[in-house]
Scaffold this motif. Sequence first.
Motif, short mmCIF file in Angstrom:
data_model
loop_
_atom_site.label_atom_id
_atom_site.label_comp_id
_atom_site.label_asym_id
_atom_site.label_seq_id
_atom_site.Cartn_x
_atom_site.Cartn_y
_atom_site.Cartn_z
N CYS A 295 0.84 -1.20 0.00
CA CYS A 295 0.00 0.00 0.00
C CYS A 295 0.87 1.24 0.00
CB CYS A 295 -0.92 -0.01 1.23
SG CYS A 295 -0.05 -0.03 2.81
N ASN A 296 0.25 2.39 -0.19
CA ASN A 296 0.98 3.65 -0.26
C ASN A 296 0.70 4.44 1.02
OD1 ASN A 296 1.61 6.37 -0.70
ND2 ASN A 296 1.40 6.15 -2.93
N ALA A 297 1.77 4.65 1.81
CA ALA A 297 1.60 5.22 3.14
C ALA A 297 1.11 6.67 3.12
CB ALA A 297 2.91 5.13 3.92
N THR A 298 1.34 7.37 2.02
CA THR A 298 0.98 8.79 2.01
C THR A 298 -0.29 9.10 1.22
OG1 THR A 298 2.45 9.12 0.12
CG2 THR A 298 3.35 9.63 2.29
N SER A 299 -0.85 8.13 0.55
CA SER A 299 -2.03 8.40 -0.26
C SER A 299 -3.31 8.24 0.55
CB SER A 299 -2.06 7.46 -1.47
OG SER A 299 -3.33 7.47 -2.06
N GLN A 300 -4.28 9.12 0.26
CA GLN A 300 -5.59 9.02 0.92
C GLN A 300 -6.58 8.21 0.07
OE1 GLN A 300 -6.05 10.15 4.10
NE2 GLN A 300 -3.84 10.47 3.83
C1 LIG Z 1 1.95 7.45 -3.03
O1 LIG Z 1 0.93 8.43 -3.06
C2 LIG Z 1 1.45 9.76 -3.20
C3 LIG Z 1 0.28 10.72 -3.01
O2 LIG Z 1 -0.84 10.31 -3.74
C4 LIG Z 1 2.14 9.87 -4.56
O3 LIG Z 1 2.66 11.17 -4.72
C5 LIG Z 1 3.26 8.84 -4.65
O4 LIG Z 1 3.85 8.86 -5.93
C6 LIG Z 1 2.75 7.45 -4.35
N1 LIG Z 1 3.88 6.53 -4.24
C7 LIG Z 1 3.97 5.41 -4.94
C8 LIG Z 1 5.15 4.58 -4.70
O5 LIG Z 1 3.11 5.09 -5.74
#
Ligand SMILES: *[C@@H]1O[C@H](CO)[C@@H](O)[C@H](O)[C@H]1NC(C)=O
Length: 350
Positions: A295-300
């Motif tokens: 999963c992506n830790a920073t994405s909502q």
């Molecule tokens: C994770 O999500 C952030 C914000 O949406 C995005 O900028 C970033 O590229 C993503 N990272 C990956 C590894 O997909």
Amino acid sequence: MHAVLVPVYLLLITPITSSWWAAGSQVVMDPHSICKKSRKIKGKMSEICRTDSPLLDEISKGVKQGHDECQYQFRYRRWNCTASKRSMKKVLLRDTRETGFVNALTAAGVAYAITRACTMNVLTDCSCNKNVKRMKKGDKRTSNAMNLPESKWQWTGCGDNINYGIKVSKDFMDSRYKKMSDMKTIVKLHNYAAGRMAIKKHMRSDCKCHGLSGSCALRTCWRKMPTFREVGNRLKEHFDGAAKVIAGNDGNSFIPDGDTIKPPNREDLVYSEESPKFCTPNSTVGSLGTQGRECNATSQGEEGCDILCCGRGHTTIKKKAYGNCNCEFIWCCEVKCQTCLLENEISTCL
Ligand SMILES: *[C@@H]1O[C@H](CO)[C@@H](O)[C@H](O)[C@H]1NC(C)=O
Ligand SMILES: *[C@@H]1O[C@H](CO)[C@@H](O)[C@H](O)[C@H]1NC(C)=O
Ligand SMILES: *[C@@H]1O[C@H](CO)[C@@H](O)[C@H](O)[C@H]1NC(C)=O
């Protein structure tokens, strides 16, 4: 007489989804195996099974393309359109939004593959659409076409024969449900049709100029399918906006669940059962859970750890890998990079 009738009857009430998987633990969705199981069923489907092996091969490709696209569209969702039999089988036997999405993409995939095969002349019963229609001045259809001054032009060349693709998709997928009018079947047939509409309603024109030194004295134009990725994107939007329906009073239609929602149109996806959350493993509903999913830790969004891990949290490990770094743009037109050992963070659901 009864000895003959009983097995046929059993075949008819066996959910047909049971033939969309076969080998080991993976879903195969192989039309050839459906044909073997359905030998005793009459109708257009069995005609295809008996007589047309090249057509069946193309149908197989279409089913596979539909499933691949489903996995792409759902790659970040809790249920990721996995080919795992214990999951896909259960999902196909229910009537949730996910069921509708898989069904729509499968029907679209079959129509798409057959149409493409016609255009490429690999089937004996169809070719590309050679219908030549002279266009009148100011015909609406010219507006999609090349933005060029109006001159004589005609439909010609080799257009995509979408009507034939849709016919085969219907013959193979819908005909066995003809005499059934239960809710799940009505919903299924609607979603099959919606999948095909995602191609047919979005055909485009492609044109080519002819004439001395680009004078474009004559234009030839033909109808072309959208890319299958576009079909998938469109159906994903319909999945997000799918309408819940309940059985209508007449017993062979459905109506929106709740009275404020507008009735679904031909392109909308519908469903009659709420989806499970797919957070934890549950064999009854075919959920494998999301433990261990990346999963992506920073994405909502849906790929973010918050949603994908269902609030259980996640772990993050650092992984080193070689990649491009210190890239420089060199005039003109080259990008030069060094190779460095980079550290990536990879999060997975607990
Ligand atoms: C994770 O999500 C952030 C914000 O949406 C995005 O900028 C970033 O590229 C993503 N990272 C990956 C590894 O997909
Ligand atoms: C699995 O899902 C069904 C249907 O939602 C539910 O009734 C059942 O309690 C669930 N089982 C487990 C072990 O969570
Ligand atoms: C899909 O989900 C299953 C179960 O959660 C997981 O085992 C599998 O690795 C996932 N596939 C992809 C391509 O992410």
